[in-house]
Design an enzyme around this catalytic site. Sequence first.
Site, mmCIF file in Angstrom:
data_model
loop_
_atom_site.group_PDB
_atom_site.id
_atom_site.type_symbol
_atom_site.label_atom_id
_atom_site.label_comp_id
_atom_site.label_asym_id
_atom_site.label_seq_id
_atom_site.Cartn_x
_atom_site.Cartn_y
_atom_site.Cartn_z
ATOM 1 N N ASP A 1 0.817 -1.207 0.000
ATOM 2 C CA ASP A 1 0.000 0.000 0.000
ATOM 3 C C ASP A 1 0.848 1.252 0.000
ATOM 4 O OD1 ASP A 1 -2.471 -1.096 0.101
ATOM 5 O OD2 ASP A 1 -2.560 -1.175 2.286
ATOM 6 N N LYS B 1 -3.059 4.066 -3.389
ATOM 7 C CA LYS B 1 -3.515 5.224 -4.134
ATOM 8 C C LYS B 1 -2.321 6.160 -4.329
ATOM 9 C CE LYS B 1 -7.400 6.847 -2.461
ATOM 10 N NZ LYS B 1 -8.288 7.724 -1.678
ATOM 11 N N ALA C 1 -0.649 2.836 14.026
ATOM 12 C CA ALA C 1 -0.284 4.258 14.095
ATOM 13 C C ALA C 1 -0.503 4.820 15.502
ATOM 14 C CB ALA C 1 -1.092 5.046 13.071
ATOM 15 N N MET D 1 -7.546 8.752 10.054
ATOM 16 C CA MET D 1 -8.176 9.343 8.858
ATOM 17 C C MET D 1 -9.116 10.488 9.244
ATOM 18 S SD MET D 1 -9.058 5.714 7.014
ATOM 19 C CE MET D 1 -9.549 4.890 8.516
#
Length: 459
Positions: free
Chosen positions: A248, A270, A332, A382
């Site tokens: 990723d 992405k 994280a 996020m």
Amino acid sequence: MDYLPIFCQLRDKPCLLVGGGEIAERKARLLLDAGASLTVNAPNFNAQFLAWEQAAQLTLIRGTFEPTLLDSVWLVIAATDDSDVNNHIYASANERRIFCNVVDSPERASFIMPSIIDRSPLMVAVSSGGSAPVLARLLREKLESILPQHLGKLAALAGTLRGRVKKRFHSMSARRRFWEKLFVHDRLAQALANEDSPRVQQLTEQLFSAPLEDRGEVTLVGAGPGDAALLTLKGLQQLQQADIVVYDRLVSEEILNLSRRDAERIFVGKASGYHSVPQEQINQLLAEKARAGHRVVRLKGGDPFIFGRGAEELEHLHQAGVPFSVVPGITAASGCAAYSGIPLTHRDHSQGVRLITGHVKHDTDLDWSSLAAEKQTLVFYMGLQQAEYIQSKLIEQRLPETVPVAIIENGTSTSQRVLSGQLSQLSELAQQASSPSLIIIGNVVGLREKLNWFAPSSG
Ligand code: SAH
């Protein structure tokens, strides 16, 4: 080549060690581990030697060294702190053609002792021929970390299967493929580590009956949050065995470079300006590659089971009948908290942690009143885009506006940046941060003033 590395069979063979101190003790331990019949000569002995003597594990001869002590031994180690005595031992041993090691003095030794990584029956020896012992030791530490503890058990299992493998597979190449399959079999390794013999037997039988080409499986590996050193040992081992690494955006180049050089790397994240590969396509890719016999590592940032969609990929593999395993990673929240001096829990400030996705749709909303409860730490993944909404919802539910907050950008990496303030400033701070960023809210954030230790080079 200055030295020929050999492994000596010393079991029950008479060996002599001269010296009764700490260095001699270390050598004695090795000789005893190798099963030697050990005699030790010195004027005085430390307590450990006396204990060994009492347990009849070796024989002590008190007094100064006499060459006649060499009469019936296979090898001798001189480990006294008197270089004249050591010289005398070496000269006497040479005369008798007995191998002699003089501790810390390779130039006066007919054999030297390597650094060893002991995964008996598997044994790795490293030596710099006496020229750079610290380098040899560093290399040993490195090898120590990449060679799993269970390797010895795997080698022992292989030993018991050799006869059967020879009978079952007639060509050398078929045998080699069988062994390759066995030695990288993660679930077998785990069963050995757990000493789960029925499972070991079951997996071994499967190996014998499955086609040799069929060695594909997927390992979902958590790469940790940024600092490559936070990858787990098991993650590293899996990465080094992988034929294909599917990764990723959040996985660092440094971690990718730990995979084998000939491994195929497939990016499915992405990239800026491009859409990510649809999840369904990733699921199919993993199953396809494993079915074609490849060992696939699916590498994800942080921990694969925390907002990583790891479960979705595994569900698909389960359905497709592809074997898989999971190696956790440092998420994280743990990484950013540690590297910014914010303990996620604290006896006085926080009795629990909530890991929350900030990727909320307003219609499937969170239980904000429970999130606003006191004495807990909130960690939003996020959350940058929704920072304003998070701030207003929490304040609406009466979380004080003054509660400290921190946004950690690129946590644990050399470009880590921490923005801190109060809940009332969250949305303002979020505008200054870029992805990936983590939001931590709670009184524990205040401890950062005292506990911050990490000063990244660029921050
Ligand atoms: N599975 C990952 C999370 C993936 S979701 C894990 O366990 O960490 C992606 C979000 O994780 C990012 O939007 C960001 O909020 C957070 N994140 C991941 N790496 C980060 C890092 N190095 N610093 C700050 N936040 C990070």
